[in-house]
Structure formats: structure tokens, C-alpha cells
Design a protein around this motif. Structure first.
Motif, short mmCIF file in Angstrom:
data_model
loop_
_atom_site.label_atom_id
_atom_site.label_comp_id
_atom_site.label_asym_id
_atom_site.label_seq_id
_atom_site.Cartn_x
_atom_site.Cartn_y
_atom_site.Cartn_z
N ILE A 113 0.85 -1.19 0.00
CA ILE A 113 0.00 0.00 0.00
C ILE A 113 0.89 1.23 0.00
CG2 ILE A 113 -1.93 -1.12 1.19
CD1 ILE A 113 -1.01 0.30 3.76
N GLU A 114 0.36 2.31 -0.54
CA GLU A 114 1.08 3.57 -0.54
C GLU A 114 0.53 4.42 0.60
OE1 GLU A 114 2.18 7.26 -3.51
OE2 GLU A 114 1.36 5.41 -4.32
N VAL A 115 1.42 4.91 1.45
CA VAL A 115 1.02 5.74 2.58
C VAL A 115 1.73 7.08 2.50
CG1 VAL A 115 0.56 3.80 4.13
CG2 VAL A 115 2.82 4.80 4.09
N GLY A 149 4.76 0.33 1.18
CA GLY A 149 5.19 -0.73 2.08
C GLY A 149 4.16 -1.85 2.13
N THR A 150 4.59 -3.01 2.60
CA THR A 150 3.71 -4.16 2.72
C THR A 150 3.27 -4.30 4.17
OG1 THR A 150 4.88 -5.25 0.93
CG2 THR A 150 3.50 -6.64 2.31
N PRO A 151 1.99 -4.26 4.45
CA PRO A 151 1.52 -4.40 5.83
C PRO A 151 1.89 -5.76 6.42
CG PRO A 151 -0.23 -3.56 4.43
CD PRO A 151 0.89 -3.98 3.53
N THR A 152 2.22 -5.78 7.70
CA THR A 152 2.57 -7.03 8.36
C THR A 152 1.32 -7.81 8.74
OG1 THR A 152 2.67 -5.90 10.49
CG2 THR A 152 4.73 -6.13 9.28
N ASN A 153 0.19 -7.14 8.90
CA ASN A 153 -1.06 -7.85 9.18
C ASN A 153 -1.81 -8.02 7.85
OD1 ASN A 153 -1.40 -5.06 9.17
ND2 ASN A 153 -3.09 -5.07 10.61
N ALA A 154 -1.62 -9.18 7.22
CA ALA A 154 -2.11 -9.43 5.86
C ALA A 154 -3.62 -9.29 5.71
CB ALA A 154 -1.67 -10.81 5.40
N LEU A 155 -4.38 -9.59 6.74
CA LEU A 155 -5.84 -9.54 6.64
C LEU A 155 -6.42 -8.27 7.24
CD1 LEU A 155 -6.57 -13.26 7.55
CD2 LEU A 155 -6.55 -12.21 5.29
N TRP A 156 -5.70 -7.17 7.19
CA TRP A 156 -6.15 -5.94 7.84
C TRP A 156 -7.45 -5.42 7.24
CZ3 TRP A 156 -6.42 -1.23 5.27
CH2 TRP A 156 -5.75 -1.15 4.04
N ARG A 157 -7.66 -5.59 5.94
CA ARG A 157 -8.92 -5.12 5.33
C ARG A 157 -10.10 -5.98 5.79
NH1 ARG A 157 -5.53 -4.30 0.65
NH2 ARG A 157 -5.51 -2.11 0.07
N THR A 174 -10.43 -7.82 8.44
CA THR A 174 -10.71 -7.73 9.87
C THR A 174 -10.97 -6.30 10.33
OG1 THR A 174 -8.34 -7.66 10.33
CG2 THR A 174 -9.41 -9.82 10.41
N ARG A 175 -10.99 -5.38 9.38
CA ARG A 175 -11.25 -3.95 9.64
C ARG A 175 -10.30 -3.34 10.67
NH1 ARG A 175 -17.50 -2.86 8.68
NH2 ARG A 175 -17.78 -4.39 7.05
N GLN A 176 -9.03 -3.69 10.53
CA GLN A 176 -7.99 -3.12 11.37
C GLN A 176 -7.23 -2.07 10.58
OE1 GLN A 176 -5.48 -6.39 12.38
NE2 GLN A 176 -6.96 -7.33 13.75
N THR A 177 -6.41 -1.30 11.26
CA THR A 177 -5.53 -0.38 10.56
C THR A 177 -4.31 -1.16 10.10
OG1 THR A 177 -4.38 0.27 12.56
CG2 THR A 177 -6.26 1.62 11.92
N PRO A 178 -3.76 -0.83 8.93
CA PRO A 178 -2.56 -1.55 8.49
C PRO A 178 -1.38 -1.22 9.40
CG PRO A 178 -3.08 0.24 6.98
CD PRO A 178 -4.19 0.16 7.96
N ARG A 179 -0.50 -2.20 9.58
CA ARG A 179 0.71 -2.03 10.39
C ARG A 179 1.91 -2.22 9.48
NH1 ARG A 179 -0.21 -1.88 15.71
NH2 ARG A 179 1.89 -2.54 16.23
N LEU A 180 2.85 -1.27 9.54
CA LEU A 180 4.04 -1.32 8.70
C LEU A 180 5.29 -1.36 9.57
CD1 LEU A 180 3.00 1.43 6.15
CD2 LEU A 180 3.03 -1.02 5.75
N THR A 181 6.32 -2.03 9.08
CA THR A 181 7.57 -2.11 9.81
C THR A 181 8.46 -0.96 9.37
OG1 THR A 181 7.41 -4.50 9.96
CG2 THR A 181 9.58 -3.55 10.31
N VAL A 182 8.85 -0.12 10.33
CA VAL A 182 9.70 1.03 10.07
C VAL A 182 10.77 1.06 11.16
CG1 VAL A 182 9.79 3.54 9.84
CG2 VAL A 182 7.75 2.31 9.14
N SER A 183 12.02 1.19 10.76
CA SER A 183 13.15 1.25 11.69
C SER A 183 13.15 0.07 12.66
CB SER A 183 13.13 2.56 12.48
OG SER A 183 13.18 3.66 11.61
N GLY A 184 12.81 -1.11 12.16
CA GLY A 184 12.85 -2.31 12.96
C GLY A 184 11.67 -2.54 13.88
N ALA A 185 10.68 -1.66 13.86
CA ALA A 185 9.51 -1.80 14.72
C ALA A 185 8.24 -1.74 13.88
CB ALA A 185 9.48 -0.70 15.77
N THR A 186 7.24 -2.52 14.27
CA THR A 186 5.96 -2.51 13.57
C THR A 186 5.08 -1.44 14.18
OG1 THR A 186 6.15 -4.86 13.16
CG2 THR A 186 3.97 -3.91 12.91
#
Length: 73
Positions: free
Chosen positions: A6-8, A23-31, A33-45
Motif C-alpha cells: 500500500i502507498e502511505v 510498504g507491505t503491511p505485516t497484518n495481511a488480513l487488515w482489510r 478484519t477492519r484493522q488499521t494496516p501495520r508497517l515495519t519502520v526502523s525495525g519496529a511494527t
């Protein structure tokens, strides 16, 4: 199953737009499950936040914007 990239919008710690990042969200089913996407940045999600019609990633104080890589596209 892996999530599609996704582009953020990248925001500074104070909310100023710095550009976009793909970036590629770490929670693949975020859409589904109606969650916000989570991205890994600087070693942290980290969760994204709503920004206009899409999503934004807010950087912490002193953090540098992530670079786009060829694998995310």
C-alpha cells in the motif's frame, strides 16, 4: 498469504507531509478484519493512521523517512 503493498503518506512528528512510501503491511488480513494496516519502520511494527482518503505513517521525533525498495512494489 501476503498482503499487497500500500502507498502511505509519510508525516513528520508534528504532522507535516514529507512524501509517500510504499510498504507491505505485516497484518495481511487488515482489510478483512477492519484493522488499521501495520508497517515495519526502523525495525519496529507501527500502526498507520487515517489521512484524507488513504493512510499515513507518522514518524517519531528524529526518525528519518523510510526509503522505497523494489520488493514492496
Amino acid at each position: 498469504m501476503s498482503a499487497r503493498p500500500i502507498e502511505v503518506t509519510v508525516l513528520s512528528a508534528v504532522g507535516e507531509p514529507l512524501g509517500t512510501w510504499t510498504g507491505t503491511p505485516t497484518n495481511a488480513l487488515w482489510r478483512a478484519t477492519r484493522q488499521t494496516p501495520r508497517l515495519t519502520v526502523s525495525g519496529a511494527t507501527r500502526p498507520c493512521e487515517r489521512h484524507g482518503e488513504g493512510w499515513a505513517l507518522r514518524l517519531r521525533e528524529g526518525e528519518r523517512p523510510p526509503k522505497n525498495n523494489g520488493r514492496a512494489r
